[in-house]
Design a protein around this motif. Structure first.
Motif, PDB file in Angstrom:
ATOM      1  N   GLY A   1       9.021  86.116  22.833  1.00 55.69           N
ATOM      2  CA  GLY A   1       8.100  87.237  22.749  1.00 55.69           C
ATOM      3  C   GLY A   1       7.099  87.095  21.622  1.00 55.69           C
ATOM      4  O   GLY A   1       5.919  87.424  21.764  1.00 55.69           O
ATOM      5  N   ILE A   2       7.564  86.591  20.481  1.00 58.95           N
ATOM      6  CA  ILE A   2       6.662  86.391  19.340  1.00 58.95           C
ATOM      7  C   ILE A   2       5.594  85.356  19.675  1.00 58.95           C
ATOM      8  O   ILE A   2       4.401  85.554  19.409  1.00 58.95           O
ATOM      9  CB  ILE A   2       7.458  85.962  18.095  1.00 58.95           C
ATOM     10  CG1 ILE A   2       8.386  87.091  17.637  1.00 58.95           C
ATOM     11  CG2 ILE A   2       6.498  85.578  16.956  1.00 58.95           C
ATOM     12  CD1 ILE A   2       9.398  86.655  16.593  1.00 58.95           C
ATOM     13  N   LEU A   3       6.010  84.240  20.262  1.00 58.67           N
ATOM     14  CA  LEU A   3       5.050  83.195  20.616  1.00 58.67           C
ATOM     15  C   LEU A   3       4.058  83.692  21.658  1.00 58.67           C
ATOM     16  O   LEU A   3       2.866  83.360  21.618  1.00 58.67           O
ATOM     17  CB  LEU A   3       5.783  81.954  21.115  1.00 58.67           C
ATOM     18  CG  LEU A   3       6.574  81.188  20.049  1.00 58.67           C
ATOM     19  CD1 LEU A   3       7.382  80.065  20.673  1.00 58.67           C
ATOM     20  CD2 LEU A   3       5.640  80.648  18.970  1.00 58.67           C
ATOM     21  N   ARG A   4       4.530  84.508  22.574  1.00 56.85           N
ATOM     22  CA  ARG A   4       3.618  85.099  23.559  1.00 56.85           C
ATOM     23  C   ARG A   4       2.593  85.987  22.865  1.00 56.85           C
ATOM     24  O   ARG A   4       1.403  85.938  23.180  1.00 56.85           O
ATOM     25  CB  ARG A   4       4.420  85.901  24.577  1.00 56.85           C
ATOM     26  CG  ARG A   4       3.559  86.653  25.591  1.00 56.85           C
ATOM     27  CD  ARG A   4       4.415  87.520  26.485  1.00 56.85           C
ATOM     28  NE  ARG A   4       3.606  88.293  27.404  1.00 56.85           N
ATOM     29  CZ  ARG A   4       4.093  89.183  28.250  1.00 56.85           C
ATOM     30  NH1 ARG A   4       5.393  89.423  28.286  1.00 56.85           N
ATOM     31  NH2 ARG A   4       3.295  89.836  29.068  1.00 56.85           N
TER      32      ARG A   4
ATOM     33  N   SER B   1       6.887  94.388  16.994  1.00 56.64           N
ATOM     34  CA  SER B   1       6.251  93.382  17.849  1.00 56.64           C
ATOM     35  C   SER B   1       7.076  92.104  17.913  1.00 56.64           C
ATOM     36  O   SER B   1       6.943  91.321  18.857  1.00 56.64           O
ATOM     37  CB  SER B   1       4.838  93.065  17.332  1.00 56.64           C
ATOM     38  OG  SER B   1       4.887  92.312  16.132  1.00 56.64           O
ATOM     39  N   MET B   2       7.944  91.879  16.919  1.00 59.88           N
ATOM     40  CA  MET B   2       8.794  90.695  16.911  1.00 59.88           C
ATOM     41  C   MET B   2      10.123  90.931  17.621  1.00 59.88           C
ATOM     42  O   MET B   2      10.963  90.038  17.684  1.00 59.88           O
ATOM     43  CB  MET B   2       9.055  90.241  15.468  1.00 59.88           C
ATOM     44  CG  MET B   2       7.802  89.776  14.748  1.00 59.88           C
ATOM     45  SD  MET B   2       8.167  89.034  13.130  1.00 59.88           S
ATOM     46  CE  MET B   2       8.961  90.403  12.295  1.00 59.88           C
ATOM     47  N   GLY B   3      10.314  92.137  18.156  1.00 56.75           N
ATOM     48  CA  GLY B   3      11.552  92.421  18.863  1.00 56.75           C
ATOM     49  C   GLY B   3      12.680  92.901  17.983  1.00 56.75           C
ATOM     50  O   GLY B   3      13.823  92.988  18.435  1.00 56.75           O
TER      51      GLY B   3
ATOM     52  N   HIS C   1       6.150  85.870   9.287  1.00 55.75           N
ATOM     53  CA  HIS C   1       7.502  86.358   9.547  1.00 55.75           C
ATOM     54  C   HIS C   1       8.224  85.479  10.575  1.00 55.75           C
ATOM     55  O   HIS C   1       9.436  85.274  10.484  1.00 55.75           O
ATOM     56  CB  HIS C   1       7.451  87.808  10.011  1.00 55.75           C
ATOM     57  CG  HIS C   1       7.187  88.785   8.912  1.00 55.75           C
ATOM     58  ND1 HIS C   1       5.913  89.059   8.448  1.00 55.75           N
ATOM     59  CD2 HIS C   1       8.029  89.538   8.170  1.00 55.75           C
ATOM     60  CE1 HIS C   1       5.989  89.939   7.469  1.00 55.75           C
ATOM     61  NE2 HIS C   1       7.259  90.255   7.279  1.00 55.75           N
ATOM     62  N   PHE C   2       7.480  84.969  11.550  1.00 57.76           N
ATOM     63  CA  PHE C   2       8.077  84.068  12.539  1.00 57.76           C
ATOM     64  C   PHE C   2       8.667  82.834  11.859  1.00 57.76           C
ATOM     65  O   PHE C   2       9.775  82.394  12.183  1.00 57.76           O
ATOM     66  CB  PHE C   2       7.036  83.649  13.578  1.00 57.76           C
ATOM     67  CG  PHE C   2       7.524  82.584  14.528  1.00 57.76           C
ATOM     68  CD1 PHE C   2       8.288  82.922  15.636  1.00 57.76           C
ATOM     69  CD2 PHE C   2       7.229  81.249  14.314  1.00 57.76           C
ATOM     70  CE1 PHE C   2       8.756  81.936  16.503  1.00 57.76           C
ATOM     71  CE2 PHE C   2       7.683  80.258  15.179  1.00 57.76           C
ATOM     72  CZ  PHE C   2       8.452  80.610  16.282  1.00 57.76           C
ATOM     73  N   LEU C   3       7.932  82.249  10.931  1.00 54.64           N
ATOM     74  CA  LEU C   3       8.420  81.058  10.240  1.00 54.64           C
ATOM     75  C   LEU C   3       9.714  81.341   9.484  1.00 54.64           C
ATOM     76  O   LEU C   3      10.632  80.514   9.460  1.00 54.64           O
ATOM     77  CB  LEU C   3       7.352  80.524   9.290  1.00 54.64           C
ATOM     78  CG  LEU C   3       6.112  79.912   9.948  1.00 54.64           C
ATOM     79  CD1 LEU C   3       5.048  79.609   8.903  1.00 54.64           C
ATOM     80  CD2 LEU C   3       6.470  78.650  10.724  1.00 54.64           C
TER      81      LEU C   3
END
Length: 258
Positions: A228-231, A189-191, A156-158
């Motif tokens: 936040g996602i990378l953390r 969790s991804m904000g 999902h981040f990508l």
């Protein structure tokens, strides 16, 4: 150990059926469908490759690793071929863009995800450009073996990273079955922020009526959400024990590949 940048995490709002919100979020009407370039999105554990007939057998194998309660997946080689053909037809029409989720380590296809809607708003400056103003991300599924946060969140981040940083969208939206606890947790969790619940929205695969929680992220929220996602991905990586850790690409692997 992978080195992730650390900043702050943006907490997502809880989304329950009691939260109301029976209206479609503003600005999501597809005023104009868009046609954008096919680009592979490269992450640390996985890459997202625009869905292609070459993925037919791999997609079928991933779909055999179930069960899939909330996702429609191909059940045979013929169905996998049709699944890809249909996705590519929608791609040509400019309405969606589907990807195969592929492991970097060995090239195994482990699932799929897509931009289910790509919208350009009326009155947008530089309307001649092809990039969308808003997107909806959905129809995501992973083989059961890889249905873990470190994979789900990276996938999902990508998608989000490409939408906000390559296309410059103003809004990314998710619509999630209110019973799909894992995807609800992923969104939060991804904000992503809960905009409400669309009650009695559609039917599940088993024929029961489902409600969907609508989540969104805006361009002005992306910088904090990204950090936040990378953390969170770093924290997940630290929980993986050394003997079972997969070799992954360095941080420079977060790239777009044409």
């Amino acid at each position: 150990m992978i080195s992730y940048p650390l900043r702050i995490s943006l907490a997502g709002a809880p989304c329950s059926e009691e939260s109301g919100g029976s209206q479609t979020p503003a600005g999501l009407a597809p005023h104009q469908e868009v046609n954008v370039a096919d680009i592979a999105l490269i992450g640390m554990r996985v890459r997202l490759e625009p869905l292609h007939p070459d993925h037919t057998s791999g997609l079928m194998s991933a779909a055999a690793d179930g069960p899939f309660e909330f996702s429609r997946v191909p059940g045979s080689l013929a169905e996998s071929f049709h699944y890809i053909k249909q996705a590519r037809s929608l791609r040509k029409a400019g309405g969606s863009l589907a990807y195969a989720v592929v492991k970097n380590q060995d090239g195994e296809v482990i699932g799929s995800i897509r931009f289910t809607r790509m919208m350009k708003w009326e009155g947008t400056p530089s309307e001649s450009s092809v990039e969308p103003d808003a997107v909806e991300i959905g129809e995501s599924w992973l083989a059961n073996t890889y249905r873990r946060p470190e994979y789900d969140i990276e996938v999902h981040f990508l998608m989000l990273r490409h939408a906000f940083e390559a296309w410059g969208v103003r809004r990314a939206n998710f619509q999630i079955d209110t019973l799909n606890q894992q995807e609800l947790e992923t969104a939060e969790s991804m904000g992503a922020v809960c905009d409400g619940v669309l009650r009695a929205h559609s039917r599940r695969l088993d024929g029961t009526v489902r409600s969907v929680a609508s989540y969104s992220l805006l361009d002005v929220e992306w910088e904090n959400a990204r950090s936040g996602i990378l953390r969170h991905l770093r924290e997940l990586d630290q929980r993986v024990t050394a003997p079972s850790r997969e070799s992954v690409l360095p941080l420079t692997g977060w790239t777009h590949q044409g």
